[in-house]
Design an enzyme around this catalytic site. Structure first.
Site, short mmCIF file in Angstrom:
data_model
loop_
_atom_site.label_atom_id
_atom_site.label_comp_id
_atom_site.label_asym_id
_atom_site.label_seq_id
_atom_site.Cartn_x
_atom_site.Cartn_y
_atom_site.Cartn_z
N GLU A 34 0.85 -1.19 0.00
CA GLU A 34 0.00 0.00 0.00
C GLU A 34 0.89 1.24 0.00
O GLU A 34 1.74 1.39 0.87
CB GLU A 34 -0.93 -0.01 1.22
CG GLU A 34 -1.68 1.28 1.45
CD GLU A 34 -2.49 1.77 0.23
OE1 GLU A 34 -3.28 0.99 -0.32
OE2 GLU A 34 -2.29 2.94 -0.18
N LYS A 50 -16.57 10.83 4.26
CA LYS A 50 -17.65 11.59 3.61
C LYS A 50 -18.94 11.48 4.40
O LYS A 50 -19.58 12.48 4.71
CB LYS A 50 -17.81 11.04 2.18
CG LYS A 50 -18.80 11.69 1.31
CD LYS A 50 -20.13 11.03 1.13
CE LYS A 50 -20.30 9.57 1.03
NZ LYS A 50 -20.48 9.03 -0.30
N TYR A 98 -7.94 -2.32 9.97
CA TYR A 98 -7.65 -3.04 8.72
C TYR A 98 -6.27 -3.67 8.79
O TYR A 98 -6.06 -4.82 8.39
CB TYR A 98 -7.71 -2.06 7.53
CG TYR A 98 -9.07 -1.97 6.90
CD1 TYR A 98 -10.13 -1.38 7.57
CD2 TYR A 98 -9.30 -2.47 5.62
CE1 TYR A 98 -11.38 -1.29 6.99
CE2 TYR A 98 -10.55 -2.38 5.04
CZ TYR A 98 -11.59 -1.79 5.72
OH TYR A 98 -12.83 -1.72 5.14
N GLU A 183 -22.60 15.56 -3.31
CA GLU A 183 -22.44 15.28 -1.87
C GLU A 183 -21.60 16.36 -1.19
O GLU A 183 -21.95 16.85 -0.11
CB GLU A 183 -21.81 13.90 -1.67
CG GLU A 183 -22.77 12.78 -2.03
CD GLU A 183 -22.21 11.39 -1.85
OE1 GLU A 183 -23.00 10.45 -1.73
OE2 GLU A 183 -20.97 11.22 -1.84
N ARG A 206 -25.85 12.32 -14.08
CA ARG A 206 -26.06 11.51 -15.28
C ARG A 206 -26.06 10.03 -14.88
O ARG A 206 -25.29 9.61 -14.02
CB ARG A 206 -24.91 11.77 -16.28
CG ARG A 206 -25.12 11.15 -17.63
CD ARG A 206 -24.26 11.87 -18.65
NE ARG A 206 -22.84 11.81 -18.30
CZ ARG A 206 -22.00 10.86 -18.71
NH1 ARG A 206 -22.42 9.89 -19.49
NH2 ARG A 206 -20.73 10.90 -18.36
N THR A 312 -17.71 0.52 -3.15
CA THR A 312 -17.01 -0.34 -2.20
C THR A 312 -17.55 -1.77 -2.12
O THR A 312 -16.77 -2.72 -2.19
CB THR A 312 -17.03 0.34 -0.81
OG1 THR A 312 -16.15 1.45 -0.89
CG2 THR A 312 -16.58 -0.59 0.29
N HIS A 437 -46.68 1.58 9.38
CA HIS A 437 -47.24 2.91 9.60
C HIS A 437 -46.87 3.45 10.98
O HIS A 437 -46.86 2.69 11.93
CB HIS A 437 -48.76 2.83 9.45
CG HIS A 437 -49.43 4.15 9.51
ND1 HIS A 437 -49.33 5.08 8.50
CD2 HIS A 437 -50.19 4.71 10.48
CE1 HIS A 437 -50.03 6.16 8.85
NE2 HIS A 437 -50.54 5.96 10.04
#
Ligand SMILES: Cc1cc2nc3c(=O)[nH]c(=O)nc-3n(C[C@H](O)[C@H](O)[C@H](O)COP(=O)(O)OP(=O)(O)OC[C@H]3O[C@@H](n4cnc5c(N)ncnc54)[C@H](O)[C@@H]3O)c2cc1C
Length: 455
Positions: A34, A50, A98, A183, A206, A312, A437
């Site tokens: 990574e 986010k 992780y 967002e 779109r 994801t 309801h």
């Protein structure tokens, strides 16, 4: 042994981490590399931070709604530094989890960039060491694109930087028309920025159902988010502490930040895929088959780097299916149809299956059911936000082809609607479900009248 590892995974994001863990638990000797932070886009600079910012931004509407319910909220104020730092703390905690899970599963993690040397060899860029593996999995995700030739582009930011801003922008201009643009517009608007979206198309979002798109335009304008459609940015200049942005119509606008959300590209540049003979499509995505195998037998690719459905849960499913197919002796092709998706705007959107235009194109005659109402929760507060719900049904079979909602809790509703669409239920079966309801979601099973066919 012939190779250093059975599997070398490049990229420790949603897909790569899942594939590495499952393969290792199945007995394979697995390494992962990574180059930025373990967890990838979703955990470090996508879905998770986010959504936390979305939660933070929702308080302003809650404060505005409160008096109708008898509450007086005095002198509420907002600290960007507190929200930003708390979000980053949570991101760091998750990244650590992780990492721990990889270790627990027996995966060796290299925290540096890796590139391909050939079909069985990777080179770690920092240490310079070369490692071999029977198979290599490309899980390098994607990155935000920028219009490199735009004068002043160096003053712009992308979603990557938006999470880490030193200072809260009082005025922000967001360039783009996709879900990331919308967002972030709602996040900054909710937190108090004067917000404007500039988009070269005539409408946002779109690919989403046209009724949802129209609804989001109405609601965004009602909220006070500026929408400049069919407009592009032609220049950005720094003027003192602010930015002066020139738009295609010649108009200039002042902003403290200009955020570009104009699309993402697969992370394949400089990866050495050409040296191994891996074929890419015109967008630079790795071309793979239904088992995520590239044209080179030992090289596979999953998630955003294949540019199939860039979400994801899809990257995770791709990664799991790859590991099951190759290391658990369970060939598992991934069906990328009917993936639910959300836009965490105002109101939020949840959607699954075909939009009306696509359904008409692929299935011919369809029936449309639609309702548009002001939900009960907005009555006492005077909040004018409206909810839109829409069902797309195949006329010949009565099958539900698409469910689309824009309204409070829409993403939560759609997770369950996705079960019905994926299972191929009919509208009749859907309607036989009792309403719950009082909820907004009950309207979804109470739509009896078809919308008249368009003339
Ligand atoms: C702002 C934003 C919001 C989003 N919101 C949502 C959402 O709400 N819901 C949702 O489902 N999806 C969302 N997404 C999309 C989601 O984040 C991606 O679909 C998902 O992360 C893809 O997973 P991946 O494993 O393919 O790649 P990534 O998670 O991008 O992981 C790839 C990793 O590879 C690393 N890497 C790249 N090249 C190398 C190299 N050569 N060597 C070593 N490491 C390398 C990268 O640093 C990265 O960590 C969002 C994306 C963004 C940008």
């Amino acid at each position: 042994m012939k190779y250093d590892y059975d599997l070398f995974v490049i990229g420790a994001g949603s897909g790569g981490v899942r594939a590495a863990r499952i393969a290792s638990q199945a007995g394979a000797r697995v390494a992962i590399a990574e180059e930025y932070r373990i967890g990838g886009t979703c955990v470090i600079r996508g879905c998770v931070p986010k959504k936390l910012l979305v939660y933070g931004a929702e308080f302003s509407q809650a404060f505005a709604d409160a008096p109708g319910y008898g509450w007086t909220v005095q002198s509420a104020s907002f600290s960007w530094a507190t929200l930003r730092d708390n979000v980053q703390k949570e991101v760091t905690r998750l990244s650590g989890l992780y990492n721990t899970n990889l270790l627990k599963a027996g995966v060796t993690a290299y925290e540096e960039r890796a590139e391909l040397v050939d079909a069985h060899t990777v080179k770690l860029k920092k240490s310079g060491s070369e490692l071999t593996a029977e198979r290599i999995l490309i899980a390098t995700g994607g990155a935000p694109s920028l219009p490199a030739d735009l004068p002043g582009i160096e003053h712009g930011i992308t979603s990557n930087e938006a999470f880490l801003l030193e200072k809260f922008p009082e005025r922000i201009l967001i360039v783009g028309g996709g879900f990331v643009a919308l967002e972030f517009a709602n996040i900054f608007h909710g937190l108090g920025s004067q917000t404007r979206i500039v988009h070269r198309g005539d409408r946002m979002l779109r690919g989403f159902d046209d009724d949802l798109r129209a609804h989001l335009h109405i609601e965004s304008e009602r909220l006070g988010i500026g929408l400049a459609m069919k407009t592009t940015v032609t220049r950005i200049e720094k003027t003192g502490g602010a930015l002066r942005v020139t738009l295609s119509g010649g108009e200039t606008a002042e902003a403290d930040q200009v955020l570009f959300a104009v699309g993402r590209h697969p992370n394949t540049q400089g990866l050495g895929l050409d040296r191994a003979g891996v074929k890419l499509d015109s967008a630079g995505a790795v071309i793979v088959d239904e088992y995520s195998q590239s044209c080179v037998e030992s090289i596979y690719a999953i998630g955003d780097v294949t540019n199939r459905t860039n979400l994801t849960p899809v990257a995770i499913r791709d990664g799991h299916a790859f590991a099951d197919s190759v290391y658990n002796n369970r060939p598992t092709p991934v069906d990328h149809r009917s993936v639910p998706s959300a836009v965490f705007g105002r109101p939020p959107i949840g959607t699954v299956g075909l939009c009306e235009a696509d359904a008409r194109h692929s299935h011919g005659e369809v029936d449309i059911y639609r309702t548009n109402f002001r939900p009960m929760r907005n009555m006492l507060s005077g909040n004018q936000e409206r909810t839109l719900m829409k069902l797309v049904v195949e006329r010949s079979t009565g099958k539900l082809l698409g469910v689309h909602v824009a309204g409070e809790d829409a993403p939560e509703m759609i997770q369950l609607a996705a079960v019905a669409v994926k299972a191929g239920l009919t509208k009749k079966q859907w309607d036989s479900t009792f309403a719950l309801h009082p909820t907004a979601a009950e309207e979804l099973v109470l739509m009896r009248e078809k919308v008249a066919d368009p003339k």
